[in-house]
Enzyme design. Structure first.
Site, mmCIF file in Angstrom:
data_model
loop_
_atom_site.group_PDB
_atom_site.id
_atom_site.type_symbol
_atom_site.label_atom_id
_atom_site.label_comp_id
_atom_site.label_asym_id
_atom_site.label_seq_id
_atom_site.Cartn_x
_atom_site.Cartn_y
_atom_site.Cartn_z
ATOM 1 N N ARG A 1 0.810 -1.220 0.000
ATOM 2 C CA ARG A 1 0.000 0.000 0.000
ATOM 3 C C ARG A 1 0.837 1.261 0.000
ATOM 4 O O ARG A 1 0.290 2.355 -0.092
ATOM 5 C CB ARG A 1 -0.930 0.018 1.206
ATOM 6 C CG ARG A 1 -2.031 -0.998 1.076
ATOM 7 C CD ARG A 1 -3.061 -0.809 2.137
ATOM 8 N NE ARG A 1 -4.148 -1.749 1.921
ATOM 9 C CZ ARG A 1 -5.266 -1.742 2.585
ATOM 10 N NH1 ARG A 1 -5.464 -0.852 3.518
ATOM 11 N NH2 ARG A 1 -6.196 -2.619 2.331
ATOM 12 N N ARG B 1 -22.097 -3.614 1.508
ATOM 13 C CA ARG B 1 -21.357 -4.664 2.214
ATOM 14 C C ARG B 1 -21.471 -4.475 3.725
ATOM 15 O O ARG B 1 -21.554 -5.441 4.471
ATOM 16 C CB ARG B 1 -19.886 -4.648 1.774
ATOM 17 C CG ARG B 1 -19.051 -5.766 2.395
ATOM 18 C CD ARG B 1 -17.689 -5.859 1.769
ATOM 19 N NE ARG B 1 -16.776 -4.860 2.323
ATOM 20 C CZ ARG B 1 -15.527 -4.678 1.907
ATOM 21 N NH1 ARG B 1 -15.043 -5.403 0.920
ATOM 22 N NH2 ARG B 1 -14.748 -3.765 2.468
ATOM 23 N N ARG C 1 -11.389 6.525 3.882
ATOM 24 C CA ARG C 1 -10.566 5.403 3.394
ATOM 25 C C ARG C 1 -10.239 5.565 1.911
ATOM 26 O O ARG C 1 -9.117 5.310 1.478
ATOM 27 C CB ARG C 1 -11.302 4.073 3.615
ATOM 28 C CG ARG C 1 -11.349 3.664 5.071
ATOM 29 C CD ARG C 1 -12.325 2.534 5.343
ATOM 30 N NE ARG C 1 -12.035 1.336 4.580
ATOM 31 C CZ ARG C 1 -12.945 0.423 4.282
ATOM 32 N NH1 ARG C 1 -14.209 0.560 4.657
ATOM 33 N NH2 ARG C 1 -12.610 -0.644 3.600
#
Length: 190
Positions: free
Chosen positions: A89, A128, A146
């Site tokens: 990341r 989700r 995020r």
């Protein structure tokens, strides 16, 4: 042995696609998110540390993530290859992964990125969140944070793999089957 970095923002479908691709190509799926959730569920020291970052929409520090991934790869001596999901990341993580694999005489074959619009990501994650029980998927403000963290801090890893001519962008919108077919087209050419 094939080693793929499956890349994309939260909600892009990395976990769904990795599950399909691991079966199709007989690969080991290493998801940092799954590994962190395991540690958090079992209240390990790593889990406690990771939880404090994840619940605030932040990235877990590189040294924690890198060490954890090295341990997981070393446990899988019989694997035919790997799909790295959610890792690397940061550029530091990408360099650490390259160095770790080079010491084993191996390398990443490709970074394949699922490209999805921000609004589709928010919609998918909120959906989700209704069934996953994950707090970070139930709050639109945290979701948008995020996604912003991904764009600001994580997307720069794309250029790391572009410089190595290992980056492949794939349209991550459409049906699961359509996306799988696009990913398979890339993998079959490696």
């Amino acid at each position: 042995m094939i080693k793929i970095v499956l890349f994309g923002p939260p909600g892009a479908g990395k976990g769904t696609q990795a599950t399909i691709l691991k079966e199709k190509y007989d690969l080991m799926h290493l998801s940092t998110g799954d590994i962190f959730r395991y540690h958090m569920k079992n209240d390990t020291p790593l889990g406690k540390e990771a939880k404090s970052y994840i619940e605030n929409g932040q990235l877990v520090p590189d040294e924690v993530t890198v060490g954890m991934l090295k341990d997981e790869v070393n446990k899988q001596k019989e694997a035919n290859g790997f799909i790295f999901d959610g890792f690397p990341r940061t550029e530091m993580q990408a360099e650490a992964l390259d160095n770790f694999l080079a010491n084993k005489g191996e390398e990443i074959n490709a970074m394949i990125a699922l490209e999805v619009s921000d609004e589709t990501l928010v919609k998918r994650l909120l959906e989700r969140g209704k069934t996953s029980g994950r707090k970070d998927d139930a709050n639109e403000e945290v979701i948008r944070k995020r996604i912003k963290v991904y764009h600001d801090e994580t997307a720069i890893v794309k250029s790391f793999y572009q410089k190595q001519s290992k980056y492949y962008g794939v349209n991550g919108e459409g049906s699961i089957e359509e996306i799988t077919a696009r990913l398979s087209d890339v993998i079959d050419q490696l």
